[in-house]
Each structure stands twice: as C-alpha cells, then as structure tokens.
Design a protein around this motif. Structure first.
Motif, mmCIF file in Angstrom:
data_model
loop_
_atom_site.group_PDB
_atom_site.id
_atom_site.type_symbol
_atom_site.label_atom_id
_atom_site.label_comp_id
_atom_site.label_asym_id
_atom_site.label_seq_id
_atom_site.Cartn_x
_atom_site.Cartn_y
_atom_site.Cartn_z
ATOM 1 N N SER A 1 50.155 48.308 49.991
ATOM 2 C CA SER A 1 51.521 48.687 49.658
ATOM 3 C C SER A 1 51.723 48.658 48.140
ATOM 4 C CB SER A 1 52.508 47.736 50.332
ATOM 5 O OG SER A 1 52.308 46.417 49.874
ATOM 6 N N PRO A 2 52.649 49.463 47.609
ATOM 7 C CA PRO A 2 52.885 49.499 46.158
ATOM 8 C C PRO A 2 53.224 48.138 45.552
ATOM 9 C CG PRO A 2 53.899 51.398 47.210
ATOM 10 C CD PRO A 2 53.398 50.523 48.321
ATOM 11 N N PRO A 3 54.108 47.321 46.165
ATOM 12 C CA PRO A 3 54.370 46.003 45.554
ATOM 13 C C PRO A 3 53.119 45.133 45.451
ATOM 14 C CG PRO A 3 56.057 46.540 47.162
ATOM 15 C CD PRO A 3 54.983 47.556 47.327
ATOM 16 N N THR A 4 52.277 45.188 46.493
ATOM 17 C CA THR A 4 51.036 44.399 46.458
ATOM 18 C C THR A 4 50.109 44.894 45.355
ATOM 19 O OG1 THR A 4 51.215 44.013 48.842
ATOM 20 C CG2 THR A 4 49.069 43.629 47.811
ATOM 21 N N ALA A 5 50.008 46.220 45.222
ATOM 22 C CA ALA A 5 49.143 46.786 44.176
ATOM 23 C C ALA A 5 49.653 46.416 42.788
ATOM 24 C CB ALA A 5 49.078 48.304 44.332
ATOM 25 N N ILE A 6 50.972 46.469 42.605
ATOM 26 C CA ILE A 6 51.558 46.113 41.301
ATOM 27 C C ILE A 6 51.302 44.647 40.991
ATOM 28 C CG2 ILE A 6 53.729 45.846 40.043
ATOM 29 C CD1 ILE A 6 54.746 48.326 41.547
ATOM 30 N N LEU A 7 51.506 43.777 41.980
ATOM 31 C CA LEU A 7 51.269 42.352 41.773
ATOM 32 C C LEU A 7 49.801 42.084 41.451
ATOM 33 C CD1 LEU A 7 52.269 39.428 41.856
ATOM 34 C CD2 LEU A 7 51.825 39.430 44.317
ATOM 35 N N ARG A 8 48.909 42.743 42.183
ATOM 36 C CA ARG A 8 47.474 42.544 41.954
ATOM 37 C C ARG A 8 47.092 42.960 40.534
ATOM 38 N NH1 ARG A 8 43.751 45.489 46.178
ATOM 39 N NH2 ARG A 8 44.829 43.966 47.519
ATOM 40 N N HIS A 9 47.580 44.125 40.086
ATOM 41 C CA HIS A 9 47.247 44.588 38.742
ATOM 42 C C HIS A 9 47.877 43.703 37.672
ATOM 43 C CE1 HIS A 9 45.971 48.224 40.899
ATOM 44 N NE2 HIS A 9 45.295 48.539 39.802
ATOM 45 N N ALA A 10 49.072 43.189 37.965
ATOM 46 C CA ALA A 10 49.712 42.289 37.000
ATOM 47 C C ALA A 10 48.906 41.010 36.831
ATOM 48 C CB ALA A 10 51.142 41.970 37.450
ATOM 49 N N VAL A 11 48.427 40.458 37.951
ATOM 50 C CA VAL A 11 47.602 39.244 37.885
ATOM 51 C C VAL A 11 46.319 39.507 37.113
ATOM 52 C CG1 VAL A 11 46.285 37.593 39.253
ATOM 53 C CG2 VAL A 11 48.589 38.242 39.977
ATOM 54 N N LEU A 12 45.690 40.657 37.374
ATOM 55 C CA LEU A 12 44.461 41.006 36.675
ATOM 56 C C LEU A 12 44.699 41.182 35.179
ATOM 57 C CD1 LEU A 12 42.867 43.549 39.196
ATOM 58 C CD2 LEU A 12 42.100 41.217 38.713
ATOM 59 N N LEU A 13 45.805 41.817 34.815
ATOM 60 C CA LEU A 13 46.109 42.021 33.394
ATOM 61 C C LEU A 13 46.361 40.695 32.690
ATOM 62 C CD1 LEU A 13 48.414 45.190 33.548
ATOM 63 C CD2 LEU A 13 46.130 45.033 32.553
ATOM 64 N N VAL A 14 47.115 39.808 33.336
ATOM 65 C CA VAL A 14 47.394 38.505 32.729
ATOM 66 C C VAL A 14 46.112 37.689 32.587
ATOM 67 C CG1 VAL A 14 48.590 36.299 33.054
ATOM 68 C CG2 VAL A 14 49.797 38.442 33.490
ATOM 69 N N THR A 15 45.305 37.694 33.641
ATOM 70 C CA THR A 15 44.038 36.959 33.585
ATOM 71 C C THR A 15 43.124 37.515 32.507
ATOM 72 O OG1 THR A 15 44.215 36.529 35.969
ATOM 73 C CG2 THR A 15 42.071 36.179 34.939
ATOM 74 N N GLY A 16 43.023 38.851 32.441
ATOM 75 C CA GLY A 16 42.198 39.471 31.417
ATOM 76 C C GLY A 16 42.676 39.150 30.013
ATOM 77 N N ALA A 17 44.008 39.137 29.828
ATOM 78 C CA ALA A 17 44.561 38.810 28.511
ATOM 79 C C ALA A 17 44.234 37.372 28.117
ATOM 80 C CB ALA A 17 46.074 39.033 28.519
ATOM 81 N N LEU A 18 44.349 36.449 29.073
ATOM 82 C CA LEU A 18 44.037 35.047 28.779
ATOM 83 C C LEU A 18 42.560 34.868 28.415
ATOM 84 C CD1 LEU A 18 46.096 33.228 31.573
ATOM 85 C CD2 LEU A 18 46.615 33.339 29.130
ATOM 86 N N ILE A 19 41.692 35.637 29.074
ATOM 87 C CA ILE A 19 40.269 35.542 28.764
ATOM 88 C C ILE A 19 39.968 36.117 27.386
ATOM 89 C CG2 ILE A 19 37.978 36.386 29.445
ATOM 90 C CD1 ILE A 19 38.935 36.248 32.346
ATOM 91 N N LEU A 20 40.672 37.184 27.010
ATOM 92 C CA LEU A 20 40.391 37.858 25.738
ATOM 93 C C LEU A 20 40.999 37.146 24.530
ATOM 94 C CD1 LEU A 20 40.835 41.613 26.718
ATOM 95 C CD2 LEU A 20 38.715 40.437 26.165
ATOM 96 N N VAL A 21 42.011 36.307 24.740
ATOM 97 C CA VAL A 21 42.686 35.662 23.607
ATOM 98 C C VAL A 21 41.715 34.908 22.699
ATOM 99 C CG1 VAL A 21 44.258 33.750 23.020
ATOM 100 C CG2 VAL A 21 45.013 35.566 24.539
ATOM 101 N N PRO A 22 40.808 34.056 23.216
ATOM 102 C CA PRO A 22 39.892 33.356 22.298
ATOM 103 C C PRO A 22 39.014 34.301 21.485
ATOM 104 C CG PRO A 22 39.868 32.334 24.475
ATOM 105 C CD PRO A 22 40.607 33.621 24.612
ATOM 106 N N PHE A 23 38.581 35.411 22.105
ATOM 107 C CA PHE A 23 37.739 36.363 21.381
ATOM 108 C C PHE A 23 38.536 37.077 20.288
ATOM 109 C CE2 PHE A 23 35.804 35.889 25.569
ATOM 110 C CZ PHE A 23 34.484 35.646 25.228
ATOM 111 N N VAL A 24 39.771 37.465 20.603
ATOM 112 C CA VAL A 24 40.619 38.101 19.590
ATOM 113 C C VAL A 24 40.879 37.138 18.445
ATOM 114 C CG1 VAL A 24 42.917 39.072 19.163
ATOM 115 C CG2 VAL A 24 41.681 39.659 21.265
ATOM 116 N N TRP A 25 41.151 35.884 18.765
ATOM 117 C CA TRP A 25 41.373 34.856 17.745
ATOM 118 C C TRP A 25 40.134 34.677 16.879
ATOM 119 C CZ3 TRP A 25 45.865 32.012 16.900
ATOM 120 C CH2 TRP A 25 45.753 30.927 16.027
ATOM 121 N N MET A 26 38.966 34.669 17.497
ATOM 122 C CA MET A 26 37.710 34.495 16.762
ATOM 123 C C MET A 26 37.493 35.638 15.776
ATOM 124 S SD MET A 26 33.870 34.169 18.363
ATOM 125 C CE MET A 26 34.011 35.799 19.138
#
Length: 273
Positions: free
Chosen positions: A3-28
């Motif tokens: 369903s669209p809400p599930t897909a949106i939630l899934r992509h939002a979680v992935l984007l947030v997780t990806g951003a948290l993983i990339l923050v140390p590399f961007v900082w470096m």
C-alpha cells in the motif's frame, strides 16, 4: 501489493537510516578540507570559508608513510582473500553436495566459528608467538585463512545450484576438485564477489588484531597506521588526520559502488535455499 502509506513509511525509514550512516563520512570529508581554526567552530558548514584541502591531503601523504600503510593493507587483504577462497570453496562444496557421516555436525561447528574473532585473540597470540610469526606479514593473515562466514555463504549458494549439474560433471569424468573450480565457483561468481567485499572491507578496517600482532611501522595496515599517524605526526591537527582517513576509506567506497549489483545478488541468492 504494498500500500502507498507502507511504501512511504518504508522509504522514509530507509532515507533516515541512510542519512545517519552517511553523517560521519560527510563530517570526515568536511574536516579534511578545513583549516585548524574552522574545525572546532560551534556552527557547522560543510564547505569551509578557506579551502585547506591541498595542505591537509599533502600533509597526510608526506608526513607519514600513508601509501606504505595502504600498500600493506592491499597485500594483506589480497592474500587473505585468496587463501580464504582456496579453503572455503572446497569445504562449502563438500557440505553442500556430498553426503558423508558427520556432515551436519561439521556444519554446526562452522556456525559456531561465526563467533567474534576477539574471542580467540589470546590463544591466537600465543600460537603466533610459538611459531614466531608475530610482527611479520604472516601475523595479520594466519588467523583469517579459514573463514566460517565464507564457508557458510558459499554452501548456501552452492545448494541453489541443481544437483543435476554436479551429476553431469561426474559423468564427464571430472574430479571433485575440477567440479569445484571449473563448475561450482564460476557459477557462484555473485557469491564470490559478495564475500570478497565482506572480506576486504573487514580486514582493511581491522584494528584489533594488527594492534596486537604488529609493532613494526613498515608492516602496519591502514587503520593501525592512522593511529600511529595520530600520535606521532598529526597530534591535535585533525585536518590531516581526517584527510588520511578519507584516503583510506575511498578505495572501499569505489569498490563497493562498482560491485554492488553482484553483491546484492550474491547475498540474496545465497539465502533462497
């Protein structure tokens, strides 16, 4: 159908997780191009007001033998990977396609071997001392020649290959060794690439065991070399230290981006059976 809400939630979680993983590399990367006066500012901006990247990267490459550290890492990772494939592929084939007493028990022992390597650090250190390989190129290599994860991954992938392929190879008078290297391993290329990425990344970034087994600076792999660089050359000058860290991480990022298609296929097909 998702369903669209599930897909949106899934992509939002992935984007947030990806951003948290990339923050140390961007900082470096950001710190690696900043002058000392901008590194400890209260406000953060990725791009510095004064670009200091040339100075930081030049200092990282010249004031410490960083190319030598990376060369050591390349030699160690390549030897470990080659020996692991040489050992793991026949073991995985035997567990996946041969029937013999104790097969399941041996596979259970392989799974036990997935425990963290730090558990065996003391007996490995004593063994290395007894056979006189500490502080040599062999020291960071010999504990990892047999990879339980590699045996497990190859076994799972080999089990997805139909048994008829093996039977046909035997009818063609191929030996068991020839079946492994000429039939099974080429068909398991995605698993080989996936395991290669895991192996190279894990041992390129390994600090714990080299910190115990290596003392000579000319033998240090990249993480241990950066630690030595921090205390001897960089001191509190974090710009060159972050530049050195960026140079060490860059080959892994490029290799993963180049092989991500085979990495995903190797991991997913290995878990189908």
């Amino acid at each position: 159908m998702v369903s669209p809400p599930t897909a949106i939630l899934r992509h939002a979680v992935l984007l947030v997780t990806g951003a948290l993983i990339l923050v140390p590399f961007v900082w470096m990367v950001s710190l690696s191009i900043k002058p000392p006066g901008e590194i400890f500012r209260a406000s953060f901006s990725f791009w510095p007001t004064q670009f200091y990247g040339v100075e930081n990267y030049t200092k990282a490459l010249t004031e410490a033998p960083l190319p030598g550290y990376m060369g050591n890492g390349l030699i160690v990772c390549a030897l470990i990977l080659a020996l692991q494939i040489l050992v793991c592929a026949p073991c995985a084939y035997a567990l996946a396609k041969l029937r013999f007493p104790g097969c399941n028990l041996l596979f259970a022992l392989v799974l036990i071997g997935l425990l963290p390597p730090q558990v065996l650090s003391l007996p490995l250190f004593i063994l290395g001392y007894q056979i006189a390989i500490l502080n040599t190129y062999a020291a960071p290599i010999f504990p990892y020649v047999v990879s339980p994860f590699g045996i497990f991954l190859f076994r799972q992938f080999f089990k997805t290959i139909p048994d008829d392929v093996v039977h046909a190879a035997r009818l063609d008078s191929l030996s068991q060794s020839a079946i492994v290297w000429k039939i099974m391993l080429p068909m398991a290329l995605p698993a080989v690439i996936a395991f290669s990425i895991f192996s190279v990344v894990g041992h390129w970034n390994d600090l714990f065991w080299p910190l115990i087994a290596v003392r000579d600076q000319s033998l240090m792999p990249p993480p241990l070399g950066i630690v030595a660089f921090k205390y001897t050359e960089a001191g509190n000058d974090y710009g060159p230290l972050m530049a050195a860290s960026t140079l060490v991480v860059l080959p892994l990022v490029v290799a993963f981006l180049a092989a991500q298609k085979w990495f995903v296929e190797g991991m997913t097909r290995g878990g189908v059976k």
